[in-house]
Design a protein around this motif. Structure first.
Motif, PDB file in Angstrom:
ATOM      1  N   GLY A  45      20.322 -58.584  10.062  1.00 51.08           N
ATOM      2  CA  GLY A  45      19.154 -58.116  10.795  1.00 51.08           C
ATOM      3  C   GLY A  45      19.035 -58.681  12.196  1.00 51.08           C
ATOM      4  O   GLY A  45      18.195 -58.222  12.976  1.00 51.08           O
ATOM      5  N   ASP A  46      19.848 -59.658  12.534  1.00 54.00           N
ATOM      6  CA  ASP A  46      19.824 -60.234  13.879  1.00 54.00           C
ATOM      7  C   ASP A  46      20.485 -59.272  14.860  1.00 54.00           C
ATOM      8  O   ASP A  46      21.476 -58.609  14.532  1.00 54.00           O
ATOM      9  N   LYS A  47      19.938 -59.191  16.061  1.00 57.79           N
ATOM     10  CA  LYS A  47      20.480 -58.326  17.091  1.00 57.79           C
ATOM     11  C   LYS A  47      21.205 -59.171  18.144  1.00 57.79           C
ATOM     12  O   LYS A  47      20.682 -60.188  18.579  1.00 57.79           O
ATOM     13  N   VAL A  48      22.377 -58.716  18.537  1.00 55.89           N
ATOM     14  CA  VAL A  48      23.157 -59.399  19.563  1.00 55.89           C
ATOM     15  C   VAL A  48      23.465 -58.392  20.670  1.00 55.89           C
ATOM     16  O   VAL A  48      24.023 -57.325  20.410  1.00 55.89           O
ATOM     17  N   THR A  49      23.076 -58.741  21.890  1.00 65.69           N
ATOM     18  CA  THR A  49      23.341 -57.888  23.045  1.00 65.69           C
ATOM     19  C   THR A  49      24.392 -58.562  23.911  1.00 65.69           C
ATOM     20  O   THR A  49      24.218 -59.716  24.326  1.00 65.69           O
ATOM     21  N   VAL A  50      25.478 -57.870  24.169  1.00 63.72           N
ATOM     22  CA  VAL A  50      26.578 -58.445  24.948  1.00 63.72           C
ATOM     23  C   VAL A  50      26.816 -57.614  26.202  1.00 63.72           C
ATOM     24  O   VAL A  50      26.638 -56.397  26.217  1.00 63.72           O
ATOM     25  N   ARG A  79      38.327 -62.803  24.765  1.00 60.68           N
ATOM     26  CA  ARG A  79      38.709 -61.823  23.739  1.00 60.68           C
ATOM     27  C   ARG A  79      37.509 -61.159  23.083  1.00 60.68           C
ATOM     28  O   ARG A  79      37.620 -60.060  22.565  1.00 60.68           O
ATOM     29  N   GLY A  80      36.354 -61.823  23.063  1.00 64.50           N
ATOM     30  CA  GLY A  80      35.196 -61.201  22.441  1.00 64.50           C
ATOM     31  C   GLY A  80      34.132 -62.197  22.022  1.00 64.50           C
ATOM     32  O   GLY A  80      34.175 -63.371  22.377  1.00 64.50           O
ATOM     33  N   VAL A  81      33.165 -61.692  21.250  1.00 65.63           N
ATOM     34  CA  VAL A  81      32.000 -62.479  20.829  1.00 65.63           C
ATOM     35  C   VAL A  81      31.843 -62.392  19.319  1.00 65.63           C
ATOM     36  O   VAL A  81      31.898 -61.302  18.733  1.00 65.63           O
ATOM     37  N   THR A  82      31.645 -63.553  18.712  1.00 64.93           N
ATOM     38  CA  THR A  82      31.314 -63.627  17.285  1.00 64.93           C
ATOM     39  C   THR A  82      30.038 -64.435  17.135  1.00 64.93           C
ATOM     40  O   THR A  82      29.900 -65.492  17.754  1.00 64.93           O
ATOM     41  N   VAL A  83      29.108 -63.930  16.336  1.00 66.90           N
ATOM     42  CA  VAL A  83      27.843 -64.627  16.092  1.00 66.90           C
ATOM     43  C   VAL A  83      27.611 -64.681  14.587  1.00 66.90           C
ATOM     44  O   VAL A  83      27.535 -63.639  13.926  1.00 66.90           O
ATOM     45  N   ILE A  84      27.505 -65.898  14.045  1.00 62.15           N
ATOM     46  CA  ILE A  84      27.292 -66.078  12.610  1.00 62.15           C
ATOM     47  C   ILE A  84      25.990 -66.840  12.387  1.00 62.15           C
ATOM     48  O   ILE A  84      25.877 -68.007  12.770  1.00 62.15           O
ATOM     49  N   PRO A  85      24.982 -66.222  11.764  1.00 62.50           N
ATOM     50  CA  PRO A  85      23.751 -66.948  11.426  1.00 62.50           C
ATOM     51  C   PRO A  85      24.017 -67.932  10.292  1.00 62.50           C
ATOM     52  O   PRO A  85      24.886 -67.696   9.438  1.00 62.50           O
ATOM     53  N   PHE A 102      30.525 -60.001  11.497  1.00 65.22           N
ATOM     54  CA  PHE A 102      29.850 -60.778  12.535  1.00 65.22           C
ATOM     55  C   PHE A 102      30.668 -60.842  13.831  1.00 65.22           C
ATOM     56  O   PHE A 102      30.313 -61.568  14.746  1.00 65.22           O
ATOM     57  N   ASP A 103      31.749 -60.071  13.865  1.00 72.68           N
ATOM     58  CA  ASP A 103      32.555 -59.935  15.081  1.00 72.68           C
ATOM     59  C   ASP A 103      31.883 -58.861  15.941  1.00 72.68           C
ATOM     60  O   ASP A 103      32.134 -57.659  15.784  1.00 72.68           O
ATOM     61  N   VAL A 104      31.027 -59.276  16.852  1.00 70.41           N
ATOM     62  CA  VAL A 104      30.173 -58.349  17.591  1.00 70.41           C
ATOM     63  C   VAL A 104      30.998 -57.359  18.410  1.00 70.41           C
ATOM     64  O   VAL A 104      30.775 -56.141  18.346  1.00 70.41           O
ATOM     65  N   THR A 105      31.937 -57.861  19.188  1.00 69.54           N
ATOM     66  CA  THR A 105      32.739 -56.959  20.016  1.00 69.54           C
ATOM     67  C   THR A 105      33.668 -56.107  19.161  1.00 69.54           C
ATOM     68  O   THR A 105      33.971 -54.966  19.526  1.00 69.54           O
ATOM     69  N   ILE A 108      31.599 -53.239  18.050  1.00 65.34           N
ATOM     70  CA  ILE A 108      31.429 -52.280  19.152  1.00 65.34           C
ATOM     71  C   ILE A 108      32.675 -51.410  19.284  1.00 65.34           C
ATOM     72  O   ILE A 108      32.581 -50.185  19.450  1.00 65.34           O
ATOM     73  N   ASP A 109      33.847 -52.022  19.196  1.00 63.20           N
ATOM     74  CA  ASP A 109      35.089 -51.268  19.311  1.00 63.20           C
ATOM     75  C   ASP A 109      35.216 -50.216  18.200  1.00 63.20           C
ATOM     76  O   ASP A 109      35.822 -49.158  18.398  1.00 63.20           O
ATOM     77  N   LEU A 110      34.627 -50.511  17.042  1.00 62.01           N
ATOM     78  CA  LEU A 110      34.682 -49.568  15.927  1.00 62.01           C
ATOM     79  C   LEU A 110      33.591 -48.503  16.000  1.00 62.01           C
ATOM     80  O   LEU A 110      33.530 -47.608  15.160  1.00 62.01           O
ATOM     81  N   GLY A 111      32.718 -48.616  17.004  1.00 58.70           N
ATOM     82  CA  GLY A 111      31.645 -47.643  17.148  1.00 58.70           C
ATOM     83  C   GLY A 111      30.430 -47.944  16.302  1.00 58.70           C
ATOM     84  O   GLY A 111      29.637 -47.047  15.995  1.00 58.70           O
TER      85      GLY A 111
END
Length: 197
Positions: A45-50, A79-85, A102-105, A108-111
């Protein structure tokens, strides 16, 4: 004589002012504009904006509404952004949650960013898969269900997976999604095993 006098005058002007403007200095490269920000809602449920800029990433986290505090492990590189709560850490270690969720980028690459889909496609190994969202396909031969989990329910889902049930939640690869109807996910290796589901 006039031409030589003009050159001498120009040299004298440069020496007097101490300023030399070369063609290279006059054509300074303009910095590349930053890309538009992209937002991903995680399964927690956490939102990450990159935003990608200057060869790296800027990442901002908007925590989901919770009763208690949660810390975040944020990894940012070229290479990208990962965020783990922190609520997801034990579930990842136990193999219940796929780290790729939790691999944010990567999402995104997967749509799977919020601009492109309101759901998170999951492969679920559990008899309670239906509680995670809308089942798009049952795969009894491999004991998996393809589930579309609404992002607005994310904060209800991940924390309660620590309920003692034998549950595994993974992210399908693009190849797995392309093998199933309407681009929905199907299990890894299903095609190699005959995909009889």
């Amino acid at each position: 004589m006039r031409k030589r006098g003009f050159i001498h005058a120009a040299v004298f002007a440069v020496l007097a002012t101490g300023v030399v403007v070369s063609p290279a200095a006059a054509r300074q490269p303009t910095p590349a504009p930053a890309e538009a920000p992209r937002t991903v809602t995680l399964i927690t449920g956490d939102k990450v904006t990159v935003t990608r800029k200057d060869g790296s990433w800027d990442a901002k986290i908007q925590p989901a509404a919770r009763l208690g505090p949660v810390r975040f492990i944020k990894s940012v590189s070229a290479r990208g952004v990962t965020v783990i709560p922190s609520v997801a850490e034990p579930l990842i270690r136990a193999g219940t949650l796929d780290r790729k969720l939790f691999d944010v980028t990567g999402l995104i690459d997967l749509g799977y960013d919020d601009d492109h889909t309101p759901d998170i496609p999951l492969l679920v190994e559990s008899t309670s898969a239906r509680t995670l969202g809308r089942i798009t396909r049952e795969l009894p031969s491999v004991e998996l269900s393809a589930v579309a989990t609404p992002k607005n329910r994310g904060d209800e889902i991940a924390p309660r997976r620590n309920d003692g049930l034998d549950t595994s939640i993974t992210l399908p690869s693009p190849q797995e999604r392309s093998r199933s109807p309407a681009g929905r996910c199907c299990p890894a290796g299903a095609a190699e095993r005959g995909n009889t589901a």
